[in-house]
Design an enzyme around this catalytic site. Structure first.
Site, mmCIF file in Angstrom:
data_model
loop_
_atom_site.group_PDB
_atom_site.id
_atom_site.type_symbol
_atom_site.label_atom_id
_atom_site.label_comp_id
_atom_site.label_asym_id
_atom_site.label_seq_id
_atom_site.Cartn_x
_atom_site.Cartn_y
_atom_site.Cartn_z
ATOM 1 C CB THR A 399 -6.048 -5.762 -6.102
ATOM 2 O OG1 THR A 399 -5.658 -4.539 -5.546
ATOM 3 C CG2 THR A 399 -7.216 -5.556 -7.004
ATOM 4 C CB SER A 460 -6.851 2.975 -9.503
ATOM 5 O OG SER A 460 -6.780 1.583 -9.694
ATOM 6 N N GLY A 482 -1.146 -3.877 -7.898
ATOM 7 C CA GLY A 482 -0.711 -2.481 -7.881
ATOM 8 C C GLY A 482 -0.381 -2.027 -9.299
HETATM 9 N N1 GLU Z 1 -4.533 0.224 -4.955
HETATM 10 C C1 GLU Z 1 -4.104 -0.320 -6.199
HETATM 11 C C2 GLU Z 1 -4.690 0.409 -7.359
HETATM 12 O O1 GLU Z 1 -5.759 0.888 -7.262
HETATM 13 C C3 GLU Z 1 -4.526 -1.724 -6.344
HETATM 14 C C4 GLU Z 1 -3.931 -2.524 -5.293
HETATM 15 C C5 GLU Z 1 -3.133 -3.617 -5.832
HETATM 16 O O2 GLU Z 1 -3.498 -4.275 -6.793
HETATM 17 O O3 GLU Z 1 -2.120 -3.824 -5.258
HETATM 18 O O4 GLU Z 1 -4.091 0.476 -8.380
#
Ligand code: GLU
Length: 584
Positions: A399, A460, A482
């Site tokens: 991200t 998230s 994540g």
């Molecule tokens: N999909 C993750 C979330 O919404 C973010 C992805 C990431 O930062 O790895 O928490």
């Protein structure tokens, strides 16, 4: 002609690779006056600054930076994904948030990631049409510009279109990430054509152009968000999801997305999560991100200790334990608030935090802890949710997060994503952007709050944050990574507020991420350090992932009226902080 061959043919002309000199040293910290920006991409920071210098506000500059990140950091973000934007509006002295998280297509059911009642293989789920949620980014940018910006799409997308057309120099980090994704990308003709050469990752130092993405941006610039959610681009997205443009005979799960799923997509303006910590008022992202609530709960727990007067290891032990407790509650209760009646008021109450604090042994790390009962600490007793503990599901990280402020005091803290590095791996043929795999953020099996359902947004961890002190912006912080996003934001706040570290030191410090597991994730090289040994005395155990944790960006509003933009000084190839007028 097979679909894969068609896709390959129409995308072969996508990019021209030339050799170009490597970039000069970057500036991860900048202090001055006027607007400020910190992103992980030099070009994105420059785009934001260009818009600020043309008289745009922080929201205009944020969309310009985001669009440029979509070109230079396409494996972590872009118009094929979604995100969460927190905005401080100086004139109104209030904070709002824009949730433009991807939603599950109307075909989704709780069984979408099950086969014969068993969870399907995670990596197979990631690289598939079934992992793709309806993208929210363009709709989010539209709401941001329409409601709070001063410029239109044409103006703010111009810098990104320029970068996509002229190209950018591939960095070692970019090339490394492409190498990591080679197997995923090889499965898709459109993606191989853009990012691989003879099946191998583009190498550092090459100039990478993306005329197809420039075309997608030009169409949005000309026709607004509808160019994305209706018409040929929407059709191309639906086709890529339902019949992924596979190459080399790859077998990939298709998705089931309709044009109506795209036309019906809506962003949500949501009230922020508001909490207090040692004289600061913190504004974070509400559900469907667990980021704001989890950071706030952990800080409420920590507020009961005088961390700054303790030996460092004792204070860090408490940071890890508070995080562990907050994660137990997050995993049990939090999900999309339009589908699940999550006990947010209870989780945010100081009394609940005091109860949770009693679980902490000042001298000893806990094994995994169970969720608390937040219902005892809130008025709303409707439909109590049984806690549904589960170990952390496997997830990939990445991200991007960045932050912008303007001369009038407006501030943006923005995290957006396509979920895993490289998302689903599917580049939309003819439009040059990767589709997300956000649907793998759902729990694959239930009953749990965060199971897949039609129209639902997966939980998230994104935690873009703005802190005020005495009613004025004090700092912003956020990170990718994540579920480690939550711990990176939490730890950086503790480093800055409790340990008194300047923001650059707070960001560059080694990251420790405890998410109620048997081991705490730490960065390569940490385990042998004196800090690690001191904490091991409390019984903490380490798991060293191959990668660094997160890539934070922050702005500090100094008491003398200057601003300091801060990006990573070491991680992710070093970020770029810029201010409109540099202090000498
Ligand atoms: N999909 C993750 C979330 O919404 C973010 C992805 C990431 O930062 O790895 O928490």
């Amino acid at each position: 002609m097979s679909r894969s061959t068609t896709a390959l043919t129409c995308t072969l002309t996508l990019s021209i690779i030339l050799h170009a000199p490597l970039a000069l040293a970057k500036t991860p910290v900048a202090t001055g006056s006027g607007g400020a920006v910190a992103t992980i991409s030099e070009k994105a920071s420059q785009s934001a600054l260009a818009i600020l210098n043309k008289g745009g506000n922080a929201v205009d500059a944020a969309v310009a930076a985001a669009a440029t990140l979509g070109v230079t950091d396409p494996f972590s973000c872009g118009i094929g994904g979604g995100g969460f934007m927190v905005i401080y509006l100086a004139k109104d002295k209030r904070v709002i948030t824009i949730d433009h998280r991807e939603t599950a297509p109307s075909s989704f059911t709780p069984a979408v990631f099950l086969e014969a009642g068993k969870e399907i293989d995670f990596e197979k789920a990631v690289a598939s049409g079934a992992a793709v949620g309806v993208p929210g980014t363009v709709r989010g940018w539209h709401e941001a510009l329409e409601r709070y910006g001063t410029m239109n799409f044409k103006q703010v997308l111009a810098p990104a279109i320029d970068v996509a057309n002229k190209g950018f120099t591939v960095s070692e980090t970019f090339s490394h990430l492409t190498r990591e994704n080679e197997r995923k990308f090889q499965q898709f003709g459109s993606t191989s054509a853009l990012y691989l050469r003879n099946g191998k990752a583009v190498t550092a130092g090459t100039l990478l152009r993306n005329p197809d993405m420039a075309k997608a941006y030009r169409e949005i610039a000309a026709k607004g968000q509808r160019a994305f959610y209706e018409g040929p681009m929407a059709r191309a997205i639906v086709d890529a999801v339902n019949q992924p443009p596979v190459a080399n005979g790859a077998s990939v799960r298709p998705g089931k997305m309709t044009l109506a799923d795209l036309t019906n997509y809506e962003a949500r303006i949501r009230q922020p999560v508001v909490s207090t910590y040692r004289g600061y008022e913190l504004y974070g992202m509400p559900l469907p991100s667990s980021g704001g609530v989890t950071v706030a709960e952990a800080l409420n727990i920590l507020e009961g200790y005088d961390l700054k007067s303790m030996p460092r290891a004792n204070a860090e032990h408490l940071y890890l334990e508070a995080s562990r407790l907050a994660f137990a509650d997050r995993n049990a209760y939090l999900a999309d608030p339009e589908y699940v009646d999550a006990p947010v008021a209870g989780l945010l109450s100081k009394e609940f935090a005091a109860e949770r604090r009693k679980q902490i042994d000042l001298k000893r790390a806990a094994a995994d802890v169970s969720a608390g009962d937040p219902y005892l600490y809130q008025q709303d007793q409707s439909i109590p949710l049984r806690p549904q503990p589960r170990p952390m599901q496997r997830e990939n990280a990445h991200t991007t997060h960045f932050t912008v402020s303007d001369k009038d005091g407006n501030v943006v803290s923005y995290t957006f994503t396509i979920e895993s590095w490289g998302g689903s791996g599917i580049v939309v043929p003819g439009y040059g952007f990767l589709l997300n795999n956000e649907m793998t953020d759902f729990d694959f099996s239930g009953p749990r709050p965060n199971v897949p359902e039609a129209g639902k947004r997966p939980r998230s961890s994104m935690a873009p944050t703005i802190a005020l002190k005495n009613g004025k912006p004090a700092f912003t912080i956020g990170s990718p990574g994540g579920s480690t996003i939550i711990t990176t934001v939490l730890q950086t706040i503790v480093n800055h507020v409790d340990f008194g570290m300047p923001m650059d030191a707070a960001i560059n410090a080694p990251r420790l991420s405890e998410r109620n597991g048997a081991t705490t994730s730490v960065e390569p090289g940490f385990a042998g350090s004196a800090q690690a040994q001191a904490l091991a005395g409390f019984g903490h155990k380490w798991e060293e992932p191959a990668e660094e944790i997160g890539a934070a960006n922050a702005i500090v509003f100094n008491p003398d009226g200057t601003v300091t933009a801060v990006s990573e000084g070491k991680r992710h190839g070093v970020g770029t902080a810029l201010v409109q007028k540099r202090a000498h």
